[in-house]
Design an enzyme around this catalytic site. Structure first.
Site, PDB file in Angstrom:
ATOM      1  N   LYS A 182       0.892  -1.166   0.000  1.00 26.74           N
ATOM      2  CA  LYS A 182       0.000   0.000   0.000  1.00 26.74           C
ATOM      3  C   LYS A 182       0.926   1.210   0.000  1.00 26.74           C
ATOM      4  O   LYS A 182       1.611   1.491   0.988  1.00 26.74           O
ATOM      5  CB  LYS A 182      -0.896  -0.030   1.251  1.00 26.74           C
ATOM      6  CG  LYS A 182      -1.395   1.328   1.753  1.00 26.74           C
ATOM      7  CD  LYS A 182      -2.370   1.999   0.811  1.00 26.74           C
ATOM      8  CE  LYS A 182      -2.976   3.263   1.412  1.00 26.74           C
ATOM      9  NZ  LYS A 182      -2.073   4.425   1.374  1.00 26.74           N
ATOM     10  N   GLY A 239       3.828   3.701  11.136  1.00 24.27           N
ATOM     11  CA  GLY A 239       3.072   4.947  11.042  1.00 24.27           C
ATOM     12  C   GLY A 239       2.462   5.318  12.366  1.00 24.27           C
ATOM     13  O   GLY A 239       3.031   5.044  13.428  1.00 24.27           O
ATOM     14  N   ARG A 241      -0.209   5.655  15.646  1.00 23.12           N
ATOM     15  CA  ARG A 241      -0.852   4.694  16.525  1.00 23.12           C
ATOM     16  C   ARG A 241      -2.288   4.446  16.032  1.00 23.12           C
ATOM     17  O   ARG A 241      -2.746   3.302  15.999  1.00 23.12           O
ATOM     18  CB  ARG A 241      -0.882   5.216  17.965  1.00 23.12           C
ATOM     19  CG  ARG A 241      -1.250   4.097  18.916  1.00 23.12           C
ATOM     20  CD  ARG A 241      -1.628   4.552  20.307  1.00 23.12           C
ATOM     21  NE  ARG A 241      -0.579   5.150  21.096  1.00 23.12           N
ATOM     22  CZ  ARG A 241      -0.606   5.184  22.439  1.00 23.12           C
ATOM     23  NH1 ARG A 241      -1.574   4.636  23.108  1.00 23.12           N
ATOM     24  NH2 ARG A 241       0.336   5.774  23.107  1.00 23.12           N
ATOM     25  N   GLY A 244      -2.137   2.151  12.908  1.00 26.53           N
ATOM     26  CA  GLY A 244      -1.758   0.782  13.287  1.00 26.53           C
ATOM     27  C   GLY A 244      -2.886   0.070  14.012  1.00 26.53           C
ATOM     28  O   GLY A 244      -3.208  -1.092  13.729  1.00 26.53           O
ATOM     29  N   GLU A 263       4.637  -0.810  13.707  1.00 18.01           N
ATOM     30  CA  GLU A 263       5.531   0.009  14.519  1.00 18.01           C
ATOM     31  C   GLU A 263       4.879   1.382  14.618  1.00 18.01           C
ATOM     32  O   GLU A 263       4.619   2.014  13.601  1.00 18.01           O
ATOM     33  CB  GLU A 263       6.893   0.089  13.823  1.00 18.01           C
ATOM     34  CG  GLU A 263       7.949   0.728  14.670  1.00 18.01           C
ATOM     35  CD  GLU A 263       8.916   1.502  13.831  1.00 18.01           C
ATOM     36  OE1 GLU A 263       9.526   0.934  12.917  1.00 18.01           O
ATOM     37  OE2 GLU A 263       9.034   2.712  14.092  1.00 18.01           O
ATOM     38  N   CYS A 300      10.898   7.730  14.632  1.00 17.93           N
ATOM     39  CA  CYS A 300      10.198   7.111  15.761  1.00 17.93           C
ATOM     40  C   CYS A 300      11.176   6.860  16.907  1.00 17.93           C
ATOM     41  O   CYS A 300      10.765   6.519  18.004  1.00 17.93           O
ATOM     42  CB  CYS A 300       9.545   5.819  15.315  1.00 17.93           C
ATOM     43  SG  CYS A 300      10.698   4.777  14.495  1.00 17.93           S
ATOM     44  N   GLU A 391       3.558  10.770  22.280  1.00 19.09           N
ATOM     45  CA  GLU A 391       4.503  11.187  21.238  1.00 19.09           C
ATOM     46  C   GLU A 391       4.027  12.472  20.549  1.00 19.09           C
ATOM     47  O   GLU A 391       2.862  12.580  20.176  1.00 19.09           O
ATOM     48  CB  GLU A 391       4.623  10.071  20.185  1.00 19.09           C
ATOM     49  CG  GLU A 391       5.582  10.406  19.058  1.00 19.09           C
ATOM     50  CD  GLU A 391       5.569   9.354  17.937  1.00 19.09           C
ATOM     51  OE1 GLU A 391       6.628   8.847  17.598  1.00 19.09           O
ATOM     52  OE2 GLU A 391       4.475   9.049  17.412  1.00 19.09           O
TER      53      GLU A 391
HETATM   54  N1  NDP Z   1       6.146   5.319  14.322  1.00 17.31           N
HETATM   55  C1  NDP Z   1       6.670   5.931  13.312  1.00 17.31           C
HETATM   56  O1  NDP Z   1       7.767   5.650  12.929  1.00 17.31           O
HETATM   57  C2  NDP Z   1       5.916   6.938  12.553  1.00 17.31           C
HETATM   58  C3  NDP Z   1       4.833   7.597  13.102  1.00 17.31           C
HETATM   59  N2  NDP Z   1       4.146   8.495  12.362  1.00 17.31           N
HETATM   60  C4  NDP Z   1       2.982   9.170  12.993  1.00 17.31           C
HETATM   61  O2  NDP Z   1       1.895   9.156  12.075  1.00 17.31           O
HETATM   62  C5  NDP Z   1       1.409  10.472  11.857  1.00 17.31           C
HETATM   63  C6  NDP Z   1       0.877  10.602  10.449  1.00 17.31           C
HETATM   64  O3  NDP Z   1       1.849  10.156   9.537  1.00 17.31           O
HETATM   65  P1  NDP Z   1       1.533   9.127   8.398  1.00 17.31           P
HETATM   66  O4  NDP Z   1       2.794   8.670   7.837  1.00 17.31           O
HETATM   67  O5  NDP Z   1       0.571   9.687   7.435  1.00 17.31           O
HETATM   68  O6  NDP Z   1       0.911   7.873   9.171  1.00 17.31           O
HETATM   69  P2  NDP Z   1      -0.502   7.196   9.097  1.00 17.31           P
HETATM   70  O7  NDP Z   1      -0.530   6.164  10.137  1.00 17.31           O
HETATM   71  O8  NDP Z   1      -1.580   8.200   9.111  1.00 17.31           O
HETATM   72  O9  NDP Z   1      -0.528   6.511   7.656  1.00 17.31           O
HETATM   73  C7  NDP Z   1       0.371   5.460   7.309  1.00 17.31           C
HETATM   74  C8  NDP Z   1      -0.272   4.561   6.269  1.00 17.31           C
HETATM   75  O10 NDP Z   1      -1.340   3.858   6.887  1.00 17.31           O
HETATM   76  C9  NDP Z   1      -2.563   4.093   6.206  1.00 17.31           C
HETATM   77  N3  NDP Z   1      -3.626   4.261   7.196  1.00 17.31           N
HETATM   78  C10 NDP Z   1      -3.631   5.128   8.219  1.00 17.31           C
HETATM   79  N4  NDP Z   1      -4.761   4.996   8.947  1.00 17.31           N
HETATM   80  C11 NDP Z   1      -5.475   4.016   8.358  1.00 17.31           C
HETATM   81  C12 NDP Z   1      -6.735   3.416   8.635  1.00 17.31           C
HETATM   82  N5  NDP Z   1      -7.492   3.829   9.662  1.00 17.31           N
HETATM   83  N6  NDP Z   1      -7.181   2.450   7.813  1.00 17.31           N
HETATM   84  C13 NDP Z   1      -6.435   2.049   6.771  1.00 17.31           C
HETATM   85  N7  NDP Z   1      -5.233   2.581   6.447  1.00 17.31           N
HETATM   86  C14 NDP Z   1      -4.758   3.539   7.230  1.00 17.31           C
HETATM   87  C15 NDP Z   1      -2.329   5.376   5.430  1.00 17.31           C
HETATM   88  O11 NDP Z   1      -3.116   5.355   4.282  1.00 17.31           O
HETATM   89  P3  NDP Z   1      -4.029   6.570   3.775  1.00 17.31           P
HETATM   90  O12 NDP Z   1      -3.290   7.817   4.056  1.00 17.31           O
HETATM   91  O13 NDP Z   1      -4.207   6.273   2.335  1.00 17.31           O
HETATM   92  O14 NDP Z   1      -5.287   6.436   4.542  1.00 17.31           O
HETATM   93  C16 NDP Z   1      -0.865   5.296   5.090  1.00 17.31           C
HETATM   94  O15 NDP Z   1      -0.668   4.522   3.935  1.00 17.31           O
HETATM   95  C17 NDP Z   1       2.593  11.342  12.186  1.00 17.31           C
HETATM   96  O16 NDP Z   1       2.226  12.642  12.532  1.00 17.31           O
HETATM   97  C18 NDP Z   1       3.220  10.600  13.312  1.00 17.31           C
HETATM   98  O17 NDP Z   1       2.569  10.911  14.504  1.00 17.31           O
HETATM   99  C19 NDP Z   1       4.499   8.752  11.072  1.00 17.31           C
HETATM  100  C20 NDP Z   1       5.579   8.133  10.495  1.00 17.31           C
HETATM  101  C21 NDP Z   1       6.380   7.188  11.205  1.00 17.31           C
HETATM  102  O1  AKG Z   2      16.208   5.981  13.326  1.00 14.99           O
HETATM  103  C1  AKG Z   2      16.120   5.153  12.406  1.00 14.99           C
HETATM  104  O2  AKG Z   2      17.066   4.896  11.665  1.00 14.99           O
HETATM  105  C2  AKG Z   2      14.837   4.431  12.145  1.00 14.99           C
HETATM  106  C3  AKG Z   2      13.705   5.108  12.786  1.00 14.99           C
HETATM  107  C4  AKG Z   2      12.402   4.543  12.385  1.00 14.99           C
HETATM  108  O3  AKG Z   2      12.227   3.356  12.296  1.00 14.99           O
HETATM  109  C5  AKG Z   2      11.321   5.456  12.105  1.00 14.99           C
HETATM  110  O4  AKG Z   2      11.477   6.638  12.332  1.00 14.99           O
HETATM  111  O5  AKG Z   2      10.277   4.980  11.617  1.00 14.99           O
END
Ligand code: NDP
Ligand code: AKG
Length: 526
Positions: A182, A239, A241, A244, A263, A300, A391
């Protein structure tokens, strides 16, 4: 070439529904527009993946490893077009993206070696004991097999290393699982380039086309439909919480529930122990601020929480960190949405009655700029309001002053699951630090000493995971060679005649892998 297609196996198809991406540094829409994959595309990709699965899962290690290496060749052959598009779509600088491309290619090569070496099969043979009393023992042979087609959700913050050909894809393909990606809507052009590179490698390796499909889109419905599809057998996600958790719920409610390796969020506590704080607190500050602000803090593993015992040494550290942060430059964030939620999180901390704003970074001219933020509170306030431990994705961090070591331990024990914990220690701190290790190990996936948590080594001993909500399943890792085990399951074969035994557990051991025979590790034939 980028033309906005989705890839259903080898076939590039256009969807009627379209979406566009944005250059976050200007806020301007980029061309071309992209297919927003719908239910037909999900159905077609999942059908092809299921059809490809038995053939792909049965490939010998050399064929599979050579395929992973072929993907690296195709990615590198994209040259600067890939880097330039990723820069435009993510706002990340060239050096970072070139480094990320190196990591992406390195991960694929590492998994190629893992596949060849064969430990992942966990081949174990307990020969029959026909004369054992009171009952004979059957011939038992165990090996790992691939789970089936895997859905991979690319992450926004690593458009290469955690996206279309990132760690989840590399580990799933290494395990013998076809992958349906995706695509993240923040970098669809980058995603398409990499997807086309993988599809080329599939074709050149002579593998079934359904080994890889790429479904771009910007709706929750698309991700939900992929996870709901009964032919998908596991999910890799990085992505939010919320995202996920939504996918975990969908996966759990299927007729056949499947594992979701998500994650999600972490604030990665850094504990500055008393002697280190006294001896070099102020000197630690610039490195802390560098780790906090690097890449606009969009990791993250970002150090979002500092714990130490209150006193003049902590005050000196906070002052030096505030000074360093004041001088930090504003940085473009990945998407307007991520920028907006960063601002909201910072505002919530800034307006909290028990929190002091220590410093903000320099304010910039452009759009979607992260201005670093450093806050301070005390342990009592932190323990009283769980929201202070949530976070804020970006360069925001809070220092929590504790009355004494007992209170510091209480704060650690109150934390949600985390990806990392960092200890800053001097030799005199080691005795106290020793007592903290089990407390921290209970909360986090990686403990590090006298370093900073950002920058994850891709290595066999790496754990990039941790208890919920850092991940949905703290028993595993999404980085390093251990990631392959998420997409495998064991099968035991009892009393099979030699002609029916798979190579991995046959007496001849044609793949030359190290196995366990009758409870003992065999010497590796390699
Ligand atoms: N833990 C980490 O490493 C990370 C955390 N984040 C956090 O996520 C926030 C938003 O960033 P983003 O990267 O857009 O992350 P999201 O979790 O919003 O999106 C990541 C992916 O998951 C899909 N998705 C999200 N919610 C759903 C749902 N309810 N049902 C189905 N698919 C879903 C999105 O698709 P679509 O957009 O098409 O719905 C996208 O492809 C950041 O502000 C940050 O807080 C972001 C990046 C990394
Ligand atoms: O710090 C890194 O290299 C990886 C961090 C990570 O997994 C993330 O931000 O999603």
């Amino acid at each position: 070439m980028i033309d906005g297609a989705m890839l259903i196996g080898a076939e590039a198809r256009q969807a009627d529904k379209r979406f566009t991406s944005v250059d976050p540094s200007t806020g301007k829409t980029l061309t071309p527009d992209f297919s927003s994959a719908g239910p037909d595309a999900v159905d077609a990709a999942a059908a092809l993946a299921a059809e490809a699965f038995p053939t792909y899962a049965a490939t010998d290690p050399e064929t599979r490893a050579a395929f992973l290496e072929a993907i690296t060749d195709e990615i590198l052959a994209l040259g600067d077009e890939l880097i330039l598009r990723a820069m435009q779509e993510s706002g990340l600088p060239r050096a970072r993206l070139e480094g990320e491309r190196g990591r992406t290619v390195g991960q694929l090569k590492l998994f190629a070696n893992v596949v060849r070496q064969g430990d992942w099969l966990d081949a174990t043979i307990d020969p029959a004991m026909p004369d054992r009393q009171p009952l004979p023992r059957p011939d038992l042979r165990r090996m790992n097999v691939a789970l089936g087609p895997v859905a991979v959700f690319g992450a926004s913050n690593f458009p290469l290393a955690f996206s279309v050909a990132g760690g989840d894809t590399a580990s799933a393909l290494a395990a013998g699982c076809p992958v349906v990606v995706k695509g993240h809507p923040a970098h669809p052009g980058t995603g398409e380039l990499v997807a086309r590179a993988i599809a080329k490698a599939v074709e050149k390796a002579g593998l079934p086309a359904g080994v890889f499909s790429y479904l771009p889109g910007e709706t929750n419905e698309l991700g939900g439909a992929i996870v709901r599809d009964p032919r998908i057998k596991a999910v890799g996600f990085t992505g939010s919480r919320g995202g996920g958790m939504a996918l975990m719920k969908i996966a759990a409610e299927r007729d056949e529930p499947i594992p979701v390796y998500a994650e999600m969020s972490a604030i990665n506590p850094v504990v500055i122990m008393p002697h280190a704080l006294e001896a070099r607190g102020a000197a630690l500050a610039p490195a802390y601020v560098q780790s906090l602000t690097m890449g606009a803090g969009q990791f993250c593993t970002n150090p979002g929480l500092v714990l130490a015992i209150a006193g003049p040494a902590l005050d000196a550290f906070v002052e030096a960190a505030g000074q360093a942060l004041t001088e930090s430059a504003p940085t473009t964030m990945l998407t307007p949405g991520i920028h907006a939620s960063f601002e909201k999180g910072v505002e919530a901390l800034a307006s909290h009655a028990a929190v002091t704003t220590v410093a903000r970074g320099k304010v910039g001219e452009g759009v979607n700029q992260a201005v670093g933020a450093l806050f301070r509170t005390d342990a009592e306030a932190f323990l009283a309001d769980r929201a202070l431990g949530h976070e804020v994705f970006g360069s925001s961090s809070i220092v929590v002053a504790c009355r004494d070591f007992a209170e510091l331990k209480k704060v650690i024990a109150s934390l949600e699951g985390q990806l990392t914990a960092t200890l800053q220690i001097d030799a005199e701190d080691e005795a106290d630090a020793k007592g903290l290790i089990p407390v921290l190990a209970d909360r986090v996936g990686r403990i590090l000493v006298n370093g900073w948590p950002t920058g994850v080594e891709v290595a066999p001993a790496m754990v990039h995971g941790g208890p919920f909500p850092a991940t949905s399943d703290g028993r595993t890792t999404s980085v390093g060679t251990g990631a392959i085990y998420r997409f495998l399951r064991p099968v035991s074969l009892q009393n099979l005649p030699a002609s029916l035994l798979p190579e991995a557990v046959s007496d001849a051991n044609p793949w030359g892998i190290a196995r366990r025979l009758d409870g003992k590790r065999e010497a590796s034939p390699r």
